[in-house]
Write a protein that holds these residues in place. Structure first.
Motif, PDB file in Angstrom:
ATOM      1  N   LEU A  10       0.829  -1.205   0.000  1.00  0.00           N
ATOM      2  CA  LEU A  10       0.000   0.000   0.000  1.00  0.00           C
ATOM      3  C   LEU A  10       0.860   1.250   0.000  1.00  0.00           C
ATOM      4  O   LEU A  10       0.555   2.228  -0.690  1.00  0.00           O
ATOM      5  CB  LEU A  10      -0.947  -0.009   1.202  1.00  0.00           C
ATOM      6  CG  LEU A  10      -1.989  -1.127   1.201  1.00  0.00           C
ATOM      7  CD1 LEU A  10      -2.757  -1.127   2.525  1.00  0.00           C
ATOM      8  CD2 LEU A  10      -2.934  -0.992   0.028  1.00  0.00           C
ATOM      9  N   ILE A  11       1.926   1.237   0.772  1.00  0.00           N
ATOM     10  CA  ILE A  11       2.860   2.369   0.795  1.00  0.00           C
ATOM     11  C   ILE A  11       3.448   2.571  -0.587  1.00  0.00           C
ATOM     12  O   ILE A  11       3.526   3.685  -1.091  1.00  0.00           O
ATOM     13  CB  ILE A  11       3.975   2.141   1.839  1.00  0.00           C
ATOM     14  CG1 ILE A  11       3.406   2.177   3.249  1.00  0.00           C
ATOM     15  CG2 ILE A  11       5.091   3.157   1.675  1.00  0.00           C
ATOM     16  CD1 ILE A  11       4.370   1.697   4.315  1.00  0.00           C
ATOM     17  N   ALA A  12       3.859   1.482  -1.220  1.00  0.00           N
ATOM     18  CA  ALA A  12       4.453   1.567  -2.550  1.00  0.00           C
ATOM     19  C   ALA A  12       3.487   2.195  -3.540  1.00  0.00           C
ATOM     20  O   ALA A  12       3.865   3.053  -4.336  1.00  0.00           O
ATOM     21  CB  ALA A  12       4.877   0.178  -3.028  1.00  0.00           C
ATOM     22  N   ALA A  13       2.247   1.766  -3.495  1.00  0.00           N
ATOM     23  CA  ALA A  13       1.248   2.318  -4.410  1.00  0.00           C
ATOM     24  C   ALA A  13       1.064   3.813  -4.177  1.00  0.00           C
ATOM     25  O   ALA A  13       0.974   4.594  -5.127  1.00  0.00           O
ATOM     26  CB  ALA A  13      -0.074   1.585  -4.248  1.00  0.00           C
ATOM     27  N   ALA A  14       1.047   4.212  -2.913  1.00  0.00           N
ATOM     28  CA  ALA A  14       0.889   5.632  -2.596  1.00  0.00           C
ATOM     29  C   ALA A  14       2.090   6.440  -3.076  1.00  0.00           C
ATOM     30  O   ALA A  14       1.938   7.522  -3.648  1.00  0.00           O
ATOM     31  CB  ALA A  14       0.698   5.823  -1.097  1.00  0.00           C
ATOM     32  N   PHE A  15       3.309   5.913  -2.858  1.00  0.00           N
ATOM     33  CA  PHE A  15       4.517   6.616  -3.287  1.00  0.00           C
ATOM     34  C   PHE A  15       4.593   6.730  -4.798  1.00  0.00           C
ATOM     35  O   PHE A  15       4.998   7.732  -5.343  1.00  0.00           O
ATOM     36  CB  PHE A  15       5.776   5.874  -2.833  1.00  0.00           C
ATOM     37  CG  PHE A  15       6.126   6.055  -1.392  1.00  0.00           C
ATOM     38  CD1 PHE A  15       5.666   7.123  -0.654  1.00  0.00           C
ATOM     39  CD2 PHE A  15       6.934   5.126  -0.756  1.00  0.00           C
ATOM     40  CE1 PHE A  15       6.002   7.270   0.673  1.00  0.00           C
ATOM     41  CE2 PHE A  15       7.278   5.265   0.569  1.00  0.00           C
ATOM     42  CZ  PHE A  15       6.807   6.337   1.279  1.00  0.00           C
ATOM     43  N   TRP A 103      12.471   6.914   2.285  1.00  0.00           N
ATOM     44  CA  TRP A 103      11.802   5.716   1.788  1.00  0.00           C
ATOM     45  C   TRP A 103      11.694   5.899   0.282  1.00  0.00           C
ATOM     46  O   TRP A 103      11.454   7.017  -0.199  1.00  0.00           O
ATOM     47  CB  TRP A 103      10.438   5.566   2.420  1.00  0.00           C
ATOM     48  CG  TRP A 103      10.463   5.302   3.906  1.00  0.00           C
ATOM     49  CD1 TRP A 103      11.484   5.548   4.784  1.00  0.00           C
ATOM     50  CD2 TRP A 103       9.401   4.755   4.683  1.00  0.00           C
ATOM     51  NE1 TRP A 103      11.126   5.190   6.048  1.00  0.00           N
ATOM     52  CE2 TRP A 103       9.845   4.693   6.021  1.00  0.00           C
ATOM     53  CE3 TRP A 103       8.122   4.321   4.377  1.00  0.00           C
ATOM     54  CZ2 TRP A 103       9.055   4.202   7.046  1.00  0.00           C
ATOM     55  CZ3 TRP A 103       7.324   3.824   5.408  1.00  0.00           C
ATOM     56  CH2 TRP A 103       7.798   3.767   6.723  1.00  0.00           C
ATOM     57  N   LEU A 104      11.854   4.821  -0.487  1.00  0.00           N
ATOM     58  CA  LEU A 104      11.871   4.904  -1.948  1.00  0.00           C
ATOM     59  C   LEU A 104      10.976   3.861  -2.601  1.00  0.00           C
ATOM     60  O   LEU A 104      10.768   2.782  -2.042  1.00  0.00           O
ATOM     61  CB  LEU A 104      13.293   4.661  -2.488  1.00  0.00           C
ATOM     62  CG  LEU A 104      14.414   5.584  -2.072  1.00  0.00           C
ATOM     63  CD1 LEU A 104      15.737   5.067  -2.617  1.00  0.00           C
ATOM     64  CD2 LEU A 104      14.149   6.991  -2.572  1.00  0.00           C
ATOM     65  N   VAL A 105      10.520   4.183  -3.792  1.00  0.00           N
ATOM     66  CA  VAL A 105       9.931   3.212  -4.703  1.00  0.00           C
ATOM     67  C   VAL A 105      10.783   3.274  -5.969  1.00  0.00           C
ATOM     68  O   VAL A 105      11.011   4.351  -6.517  1.00  0.00           O
ATOM     69  CB  VAL A 105       8.466   3.540  -5.058  1.00  0.00           C
ATOM     70  CG1 VAL A 105       7.941   2.561  -6.109  1.00  0.00           C
ATOM     71  CG2 VAL A 105       7.603   3.506  -3.814  1.00  0.00           C
ATOM     72  N   ARG A 125      12.007   0.630  -0.568  1.00  0.00           N
ATOM     73  CA  ARG A 125      12.850   0.751   0.628  1.00  0.00           C
ATOM     74  C   ARG A 125      12.029   1.496   1.656  1.00  0.00           C
ATOM     75  O   ARG A 125      11.582   2.620   1.415  1.00  0.00           O
ATOM     76  CB  ARG A 125      14.140   1.512   0.321  1.00  0.00           C
ATOM     77  CG  ARG A 125      15.019   1.678   1.567  1.00  0.00           C
ATOM     78  CD  ARG A 125      16.325   2.372   1.265  1.00  0.00           C
ATOM     79  NE  ARG A 125      16.116   3.805   1.055  1.00  0.00           N
ATOM     80  CZ  ARG A 125      17.040   4.619   0.562  1.00  0.00           C
ATOM     81  NH1 ARG A 125      18.215   4.161   0.185  1.00  0.00           N
ATOM     82  NH2 ARG A 125      16.796   5.913   0.423  1.00  0.00           N
ATOM     83  N   ALA A 126      11.826   0.873   2.820  1.00  0.00           N
ATOM     84  CA  ALA A 126      11.006   1.475   3.874  1.00  0.00           C
ATOM     85  C   ALA A 126      11.628   1.186   5.231  1.00  0.00           C
ATOM     86  O   ALA A 126      12.632   0.486   5.329  1.00  0.00           O
ATOM     87  CB  ALA A 126       9.589   0.925   3.802  1.00  0.00           C
ATOM     88  N   TYR A 155      13.576  -3.925   2.581  1.00  0.00           N
ATOM     89  CA  TYR A 155      13.410  -3.889   1.129  1.00  0.00           C
ATOM     90  C   TYR A 155      12.307  -4.880   0.745  1.00  0.00           C
ATOM     91  O   TYR A 155      12.341  -6.035   1.148  1.00  0.00           O
ATOM     92  CB  TYR A 155      14.707  -4.260   0.401  1.00  0.00           C
ATOM     93  CG  TYR A 155      15.763  -3.199   0.563  1.00  0.00           C
ATOM     94  CD1 TYR A 155      15.763  -2.073  -0.245  1.00  0.00           C
ATOM     95  CD2 TYR A 155      16.748  -3.312   1.533  1.00  0.00           C
ATOM     96  CE1 TYR A 155      16.732  -1.092  -0.085  1.00  0.00           C
ATOM     97  CE2 TYR A 155      17.715  -2.338   1.692  1.00  0.00           C
ATOM     98  CZ  TYR A 155      17.697  -1.232   0.879  1.00  0.00           C
ATOM     99  OH  TYR A 155      18.641  -0.246   1.033  1.00  0.00           O
ATOM    100  N   LEU A 156      11.344  -4.396  -0.026  1.00  0.00           N
ATOM    101  CA  LEU A 156      10.253  -5.226  -0.531  1.00  0.00           C
ATOM    102  C   LEU A 156      10.454  -5.371  -2.034  1.00  0.00           C
ATOM    103  O   LEU A 156      10.648  -4.365  -2.723  1.00  0.00           O
ATOM    104  CB  LEU A 156       8.896  -4.577  -0.295  1.00  0.00           C
ATOM    105  CG  LEU A 156       8.300  -4.639   1.107  1.00  0.00           C
ATOM    106  CD1 LEU A 156       7.813  -6.004   1.444  1.00  0.00           C
ATOM    107  CD2 LEU A 156       9.172  -4.054   2.154  1.00  0.00           C
TER     108      LEU A 156
END
Length: 160
Positions: A10-15, A103-105, A125-126, A155-156
């Motif tokens: 969800l964080i990745a999608a938002a970023f 934090w990165l996507v 990266r979170a 890392y995801l």
């Protein structure tokens, strides 16, 4: 671990923003815990001296602490099977922790090998701790010097 993966999806999608959010899978393929250093070099531009990121240097471990790979310049992630993914940043968000790297996507821009990293399309990266560039010490007397700042991150890795 599954809750962490769903949360970070969800964080990745938002970023990534609306344009990229639809492309992201809903769950991550796997996660790794990075521990190492962010390497900075003291560089000069005109009359200004500043720390610039040179490269990360970290080991990647699974939830049980077993080393499963490494993270290095590129930015690149290499699994123990030799497969590698190189990423390009899509978005960054400041870490909620002072002194921590953002934090990165990232989206995969190239792959090497046929192992676990071969099908990775996105990296997140979170939960970063540490790793921010030094606040001082980069001046004419230290041009070219390096600083190695310890950091940890989750890392995801998302497959396409």
């Amino acid at each position: 671990m599954r809750n962490s993966l769903k949360c970070c999806a969800l964080i990745a999608a938002a970023f990534a923003g609306a344009a990229h959010a639809q492309e992201l899978p809903k769950t991550a393929a796997f996660e790794a815990f990075g521990k190492g250093v962010q390497i900075y070099a003291c560089k000069v531009s005109g009359n200004t001296y500043a720390w610039a990121l040179k490269a990360p240097d970290a080991t990647l471990s699974d939830a049980k602490g077993k080393v499963i790979g490494r993270h290095f310049a590129g930015p690149s992630w290499q699994a123990n099977d030799g497969s590698t993914v190189v990423g390009a940043s899509l978005n960054a968000s400041p870490s909620p922790d002072a002194g921590a790297i953002p934090w990165l996507v990232l989206r995969a821009k190239s792959h090497k090998g046929s192992g676990v990293m071969a099908s990775v399309q996105y990296i997140v990266r979170a939960h970063t701790e540490g790793g921010a560039a030094p606040a001082s010490g980069c001046d004419a007397g230290h041009a070219g010097a390096e600083a190695r700042v310890p950091y940890n991150a989750v890392y995801l890795f998302f497959r396409g």
